[in-house]
Design a protein around this motif. Structure first.
Motif, short mmCIF file in Angstrom:
data_model
loop_
_atom_site.label_atom_id
_atom_site.label_comp_id
_atom_site.label_asym_id
_atom_site.label_seq_id
_atom_site.Cartn_x
_atom_site.Cartn_y
_atom_site.Cartn_z
N LYS A 1 0.85 -1.18 0.00
CA LYS A 1 0.00 0.00 0.00
C LYS A 1 0.89 1.23 0.00
CE LYS A 1 -3.74 -2.16 2.57
NZ LYS A 1 -4.43 -2.22 3.86
N PRO A 2 0.32 2.37 -0.39
CA PRO A 2 1.15 3.59 -0.39
C PRO A 2 1.66 3.90 1.01
CG PRO A 2 -1.19 4.10 -0.71
CD PRO A 2 -1.04 2.63 -0.84
N LEU A 3 2.79 4.57 1.10
CA LEU A 3 3.23 5.08 2.39
C LEU A 3 2.26 6.18 2.83
CD1 LEU A 3 7.12 5.20 2.06
CD2 LEU A 3 5.61 3.31 2.62
N TYR A 45 -4.33 -3.16 -2.07
CA TYR A 45 -2.92 -3.49 -2.29
C TYR A 45 -2.60 -3.35 -3.77
CZ TYR A 45 -2.55 -5.34 2.41
OH TYR A 45 -2.52 -5.46 3.76
#
Lengths: 478, 478
Positions: free
Chosen positions: B312-314, B372
């Motif tokens: 997932k993105p930060l 995700y």
């Protein structure tokens, strides 16, 4: 262009527990769902996006959900101190031009008259109206407003922006580290920045908050000894009471317990040593409402070597001592960084919060040769009693409102339980009993601000320009 | 109004080791002192504050000190890839209008002709001239410029600002945590964002970097097995070689070893499983030069549950799939956040880097129902060979420059060692040997970009509008 913290956290780690309160637990997904529902219910009850509201509630899960709902609505939350008198609350509600106060049902008796309010139970029972929850926040937006007094004695509403809160949480993690199993115990009030900042950190870090309705030393000591929690924020009087339990029951902190973040004024060295003997690492911190909590914190590796120091600034922050030309020279502590408030609301809206880009705290301190900060004297003779700030000027203003009082001076004296308590010296213009004056104060001031003793004197110590010299007040006791 | 990272880190934790290289160690105080001295020496050698310089150097401590000196001077550093040919380097030096190239002595043979340069040894021997090192940085300033190709085949110089780097480091810590004993092993090149970002994190986090001149699997395996290091950044081919040592010597990662940050293209599932058997946690990440490293990383708790995903993105980042209306729908991966480059230098200076606030990566991927990211296909048929990007268009441009080549098409094929390698298909307009064509490529292209095989064909697969269909090239092999 920063993500809404609550949505992003629920997206990233939906199944982690975010909040525990009185035996119930909520994951970040559940926190998101409840807070969005509350936002829609608030919308149905007429709370507009971006408006200013006040919140009055003790530490409980519902208070957290209503705060998060307000964050979704990008409302500016005036977070009210529930220890204040009705008069004091009315001042803040009026000064901040708050439309509606959201009140935890149990706190209804604290609310001043003639104020628009909505009870938490009404929100929870309400129908809801769809509202567009913004996925992105501007860091300039004001998330919270907390009132604090100053030299004037009039409480000022301090803006705390998303940038202020976020910077503080990020700088703190660079100092104390982070692991996915961290659990932060919150028994300090959510209406203080010390408590509210625990919520902010939880959203950014993805860690659990174990929230206590009230400070309760026995179960808290158990949480620390068993490793149920890893972090706790405390003021000195709380630490002492926990230490008392530890010593009585011969407990030790669990090896997985990481640290006590120790705010709200200086901690006696004796407490630090006793804590060390019980396996508790205590990090002293220096912060204030205007800096959305920590400005400086003693780094972990220096906790014992520099006892008495408030440490070094967090990574994004800077500290300078006004006028000092070298180490150990005392002067006014000035602060700069993304955690410093952009300014005030209400009657102080047009007062600058900074001079030349620096927040002038009024506190006196020095830096040693390694750059560690030592706070020598709190601003404007600030008295810190059990972690609550008492401003002498504010108490003096009230005293002078009494028909018999001609002059008043307030200072703090040491107190074994609270660290300090306020006492007053008054010059009378007509007869009045001490009892009567204290009762008068109780009507106008939160309990912790009411002078524990009032001394009637002939004159107050003043300097050549007739300014009250508060530091000389104590000499009148002899 | 953010502090100079190097000064602030040295102020906060002067005695912590910040860098280890070939048996020598430097504390953050020493790093500060050396880098300031180098800044003053560069000043004496005519490098002006705020100017644009290039740096050509292998991984070693001197390269780090020169980079930090440039950061003190707020120079824009064009960090050159030392695997490139002289022609490729000359293009970048020219395109970025670099005044001077700072060259590690050992890399002098790599430098193109007719370029202003200063050797590291000259800097170190030079007298110095005082220079005012700024204590504060603007987050808008460009710290580094790295070249990367794209659909056009012409390398573009990507600006990486202080904001980009800082946001990435902070968002990463919220994902993977931090402790004061962390040590990050750097055996990826400092001229790649994967290596340079290790330095940035070290300054912000206060952790040690153990720097390797070259990737060397035996001692690196020892570092992981003994717990000498806690983190390492790797591309797939490196992990495989480390695993080989682990398996041969029957090693296991130390319990204090935390994670492999696995970048530069997809990792075979077999590697991940073998790593798990040896106690190594591998976090796949998706990033690029334009995002100053990680955009998405598989959170620790999902490392095994979501094998094959880039996570997932930060926390500060957002990802969307262009045109997708739901999970599993493939489309172009678009990225938004404070880590995305504000734009390019040189001939692409006026090309926007973003469309409607989103970086369009050209990569194809999808999100699953939990959000995700799965990267299906790299941009513009990007070939990733041993962690280095090879852009077919760039190789085709070179091939077409050969007098005998009429048309050219390049694609990647699987390779057991490098993940992928490039191969070429050419249509000739006059006679030429395959040998001759490969030699021509070697003169113009870095070794890893030179086609491993060249096939002479009658025609290339093209679509109705005559556009080359690179994905169909492989069918010509049958």
């Amino acid at each position: 262009m920063y993500p809404n913290w609550i949505l992003q956290r629920a997206y990233l780690t939906p199944n982690r527990v975010g909040l525990t309160f009185e035996g119930k637990q909520w994951t970040f997904r559940e926190i998101k769902e409840i807070s969005i529902l509350r936002a829609k219910q608030l919308n149905a009850l007429g709370i507009e996006q971006g408006s200013r509201v006040a919140i009055l509630g003790e530490n409980d899960a519902n208070t957290v959900f209503v705060m998060y709902a307000c964050m979704h609505l990008q409302c500016e939350m005036v977070i009210l101190n529930r220890r204040l008198t009705k008069r004091e609350l009315a001042y803040q509600i009026d000064d901040a031009e708050v439309g509606t106060v959201l009140v935890n049902d149990r706190d209804l008796p604290l609310l001043p008259e003639n104020v628009n309010f909505i009870l938490f139970s009404e929100i929870e029972k309400s129908a809801w109206k769809p509202v567009e929850i913004r996925k992105e926040w501007s860091l300039d937006q004001t998330v919270s407003i907390m009132y604090t007094s100053g030299t004037t004695g009039f409480p000022k509403g301090v803006r705390q922006t998303a940038m202020n809160h976020q910077s503080n949480a990020l700088a703190s993690v660079l100092n104390i580290g982070l692991s996915e199993n961290d659990v932060w115990l919150c028994a300090v009030p959510l209406f203080h920045i010390s408590g509210f900042s625990i919520l902010v950190r939880s959203l950014l870090y993805g860690n659990e908050v174990k929230l206590y309705r009230k400070f309760d030393p026995e179960p808290i000591a158990e949480d620390i000894a068993s490793g149920r929690v890893t972090h706790i924020s405390l003021v000195a009087v709380m630490l002492e009471r926990i230490l008392h339990v530890f010593e009585e029951k011969e407990l030790r902190a669990s090896p997985s317990f990481k640290l006590v973040l120790a705010g709200g004024g200086p901690f006696p060295i004796d407490y630090l040593k006793r804590a060390e003997e019980r396996g508790m690492r205590v990090l002293q911190t220096y912060g204030m409402t205007e800096t959305s909590s920590q400005t400086a914190t003693l780094p972990a590796e220096d906790a014992l070597r520099k006892i008495g120091s408030a440490g070094k600034p967090l990574f994004f922050n800077q500290i300078k001592i006004l006028g000092a030309e070298g180490p150990y020279q005392e002067g006014e502590i000035c602060i700069r960084g993304p955690h410093v408030t952009p300014g005030y609301v209400g009657r102080f809206e047009h007062n600058p919060s900074m001079i030349d880009g620096w927040l002038h705290t009024g506190d006196i301190g020095y830096l040693d040769e390694e750059g560690y900060l030592y706070v020598v004297d709190r601003r404007s003779d600030l008295i810190i009693s059990g972690g609550e700030n008492v401003y002498p000027a504010e108490v003096e203003n009230v005293l002078m409102g009494h028909p018999a009082v001609k002059e008043a001076g307030v200072c703090g004296i040491e107190d074994a339980t609270w660290g300090q308590v306020p006492i007053a010296f008054v010059v009378l213009k007509k007869d009045a009993s001490i009892q009567e004056i204290i009762e008068y104060c109780s009507q106008h001031l939160a309990k912790y601000k009411v002078p524990k003793k009032v001394h009637i004197v002939d004159a107050l110590p003043r300097n050549a320009s007739n300014k009250l010299m508060r530091r000389k007040l104590k000499e009148l006791l002899r």
